[in-house]
Design a protein around this motif. Structure first.
Motif, short mmCIF file in Angstrom:
data_model
loop_
_atom_site.label_atom_id
_atom_site.label_comp_id
_atom_site.label_asym_id
_atom_site.label_seq_id
_atom_site.Cartn_x
_atom_site.Cartn_y
_atom_site.Cartn_z
N GLU A 16 -4.97 12.76 -5.54
CA GLU A 16 -3.59 12.25 -5.52
C GLU A 16 -3.53 10.86 -4.88
OE1 GLU A 16 0.79 13.33 -3.75
OE2 GLU A 16 -0.74 14.91 -3.77
N LEU A 17 -4.26 10.68 -3.78
CA LEU A 17 -4.24 9.39 -3.09
C LEU A 17 -4.94 8.31 -3.92
CD1 LEU A 17 -4.84 10.47 0.61
CD2 LEU A 17 -2.74 9.55 -0.37
N GLN A 18 -6.01 8.68 -4.61
CA GLN A 18 -6.69 7.69 -5.46
C GLN A 18 -5.79 7.27 -6.62
OE1 GLN A 18 -10.60 9.99 -5.68
NE2 GLN A 18 -11.25 7.89 -6.06
N LEU A 19 -5.00 8.21 -7.11
CA LEU A 19 -4.09 7.95 -8.22
C LEU A 19 -2.95 7.03 -7.78
CD1 LEU A 19 -4.10 9.10 -11.13
CD2 LEU A 19 -2.36 10.73 -10.37
N ASN A 20 -2.46 7.25 -6.56
CA ASN A 20 -1.26 6.54 -6.09
C ASN A 20 -1.53 5.33 -5.21
OD1 ASN A 20 0.83 8.19 -7.28
ND2 ASN A 20 0.02 9.81 -5.97
N THR A 21 -2.79 5.08 -4.88
CA THR A 21 -3.11 3.91 -4.05
C THR A 21 -4.30 3.19 -4.67
OG1 THR A 21 -4.77 4.95 -2.62
CG2 THR A 21 -2.46 5.26 -1.98
N LYS A 22 -4.64 2.05 -4.08
CA LYS A 22 -5.79 1.28 -4.59
C LYS A 22 -7.06 1.60 -3.82
CE LYS A 22 -3.11 -2.63 -6.25
NZ LYS A 22 -2.65 -3.99 -5.99
N LYS A 84 -1.96 12.22 4.40
CA LYS A 84 -1.41 11.71 3.14
C LYS A 84 -0.26 10.72 3.40
CE LYS A 84 1.03 13.97 -0.23
NZ LYS A 84 1.29 15.13 -1.05
N GLU A 85 0.68 11.13 4.27
CA GLU A 85 1.80 10.24 4.61
C GLU A 85 1.27 8.94 5.24
OE1 GLU A 85 5.47 13.28 5.75
OE2 GLU A 85 3.76 13.17 7.10
N TYR A 86 0.25 9.07 6.08
CA TYR A 86 -0.34 7.93 6.78
C TYR A 86 -0.97 6.94 5.79
CZ TYR A 86 -3.60 5.51 9.95
OH TYR A 86 -4.31 4.57 10.64
N VAL A 87 -1.74 7.45 4.83
CA VAL A 87 -2.40 6.57 3.85
C VAL A 87 -1.37 5.92 2.94
CG1 VAL A 87 -3.93 6.54 1.83
CG2 VAL A 87 -4.64 7.72 3.90
N ILE A 88 -0.36 6.68 2.55
CA ILE A 88 0.69 6.10 1.70
C ILE A 88 1.42 5.00 2.48
CG2 ILE A 88 2.91 6.62 0.58
CD1 ILE A 88 1.47 9.17 -0.52
N ALA A 89 1.60 5.21 3.78
CA ALA A 89 2.21 4.17 4.63
C ALA A 89 1.35 2.91 4.61
CB ALA A 89 2.37 4.68 6.07
N LEU A 90 0.04 3.08 4.79
CA LEU A 90 -0.87 1.93 4.76
C LEU A 90 -0.81 1.22 3.41
CD1 LEU A 90 -4.18 3.24 6.39
CD2 LEU A 90 -2.63 1.51 7.29
N HIS A 91 -0.83 2.01 2.36
CA HIS A 91 -0.85 1.44 1.01
C HIS A 91 0.44 0.65 0.73
CE1 HIS A 91 -1.34 1.00 -3.28
NE2 HIS A 91 -0.17 1.58 -3.45
N MET A 92 1.57 1.28 1.03
CA MET A 92 2.86 0.65 0.71
C MET A 92 3.04 -0.65 1.46
SD MET A 92 4.57 2.32 -1.45
CE MET A 92 6.19 2.99 -1.42
N THR A 93 2.57 -0.68 2.72
CA THR A 93 2.81 -1.89 3.51
C THR A 93 1.79 -2.97 3.22
OG1 THR A 93 1.60 -0.87 5.34
CG2 THR A 93 3.99 -0.72 5.41
N THR A 94 0.67 -2.62 2.57
CA THR A 94 -0.36 -3.64 2.33
C THR A 94 -0.58 -3.95 0.86
OG1 THR A 94 -2.09 -1.97 2.37
CG2 THR A 94 -1.62 -3.10 4.45
N GLY A 96 0.89 -2.04 -2.04
CA GLY A 96 1.75 -1.41 -3.03
C GLY A 96 2.29 -2.38 -4.06
N LYS A 97 2.68 -1.86 -5.21
CA LYS A 97 3.32 -2.69 -6.24
C LYS A 97 4.66 -3.18 -5.69
CE LYS A 97 1.41 -0.21 -10.21
NZ LYS A 97 0.95 1.09 -9.71
N THR A 98 5.14 -4.31 -6.20
CA THR A 98 6.37 -4.92 -5.66
C THR A 98 7.52 -3.92 -5.62
OG1 THR A 98 5.64 -7.05 -6.49
CG2 THR A 98 7.94 -6.87 -5.86
N ASN A 99 7.75 -3.19 -6.72
CA ASN A 99 8.87 -2.25 -6.74
C ASN A 99 8.71 -1.14 -5.70
OD1 ASN A 99 10.44 -3.47 -8.77
ND2 ASN A 99 10.99 -1.44 -9.54
N GLN A 100 7.46 -0.63 -5.57
CA GLN A 100 7.20 0.41 -4.57
C GLN A 100 7.46 -0.15 -3.18
OE1 GLN A 100 3.03 1.25 -5.44
NE2 GLN A 100 3.57 3.34 -5.95
N LYS A 101 6.98 -1.38 -2.94
CA LYS A 101 7.18 -1.99 -1.63
C LYS A 101 8.66 -2.16 -1.33
CE LYS A 101 3.16 -4.75 -0.45
NZ LYS A 101 2.60 -6.08 -0.36
N LEU A 102 9.43 -2.52 -2.36
CA LEU A 102 10.86 -2.73 -2.14
C LEU A 102 11.58 -1.41 -1.90
CD1 LEU A 102 11.66 -5.63 -4.62
CD2 LEU A 102 11.37 -5.75 -2.14
#
Length: 200
Positions: A16-22, A84-94, A96-102
């Motif tokens: 799931e994390l590989q799918l949703n993050t880089k 999972k929440e922690y990695v998604i936090a890292l991904h979004m703040t560093t 993430g795609k523009t829309n996800q970041k927004l």
């Protein structure tokens, strides 16, 4: 998550994390190991999150900002983040795609979680951002955005809102996409970070 204590990341979460993050499987696995070392329970508290965050900003006070970031990622509101929440936090703040970041930025600025942003909420986040800017960097800011109040005012004006208006997620995302200045103003991006990126 019966196997979260075993030291190996479950296949489902990994996929799931590989799918949703880089992030790669190797990165995720090694982060999970160090996450478990720091947080043997498999969950990170707000205090632990703040001290991790503080390591990135040794010369300033990121505590208030870290609290808001933590709140915006504690999706089940239990006062802790799992891996999972922690990695998604890292991904979004560093990364993430523009829309996800927004979408994330909206939840960051929506301090009370009521689905809209007020001018006071903008000011609260901007004040937290300013605590992370060194005094030398503050001196480099333009005159009309060199205090939290001025910057919050500038952001609010760009959205074309009156003082007691509210901003919906749709207005926030559309307004920010339409105006790069808003994006710059709502983010924490000190001069030094910009220079590092330019010289990379």
């Amino acid at each position: 998550m019966g196997n979260s204590k075993s030291g190996a990341l479950s296949k489902e979460i990994l996929e799931e994390l590989q799918l949703n993050t880089k992030f790669s499987e190797e990165e995720l696995s090694s982060w999970y190991q160090s996450f478990l070392k720091d947080c043997p329970s498999g969950r990170i508290t707000q205090q632990q999150f703040q001290s991790i965050y503080a390591k990135f900003f040794p010369d300033t006070d990121p505590k208030a900002y870290a609290q808001h970031v933590f709140r915006s990622f504690d999706s089940n509101l239990d006062g802790t983040l799992d891996f999972k929440e922690y990695v998604i936090a890292l991904h979004m703040t560093t990364a993430g795609k523009t829309n996800q970041k927004l979408e994330w930025a909206f939840s960051l600025y929506d301090v009370d979680g009521n689905g809209t942003i007020s001018k006071n909420e903008v000011l609260e986040i901007v004040m937290a951002i300013f605590k992370m800017i060194t005094p030398e960097d503050v001196k480099l800011l333009p005159e009309d955005e060199n205090t939290p109040e001025k910057r919050a005012e500038k952001i609010w004006k760009y959205f074309g809102k009156n003082d007691d208006d509210k901003l919906t997620e749709k207005e926030f995302i559309e307004g920010t996409l339409a105006n790069k200045e808003i994006l710059r103003l709502i983010q924490f991006e000190p001069q030094k970070v910009k220079e590092k990126i330019k010289n990379a």
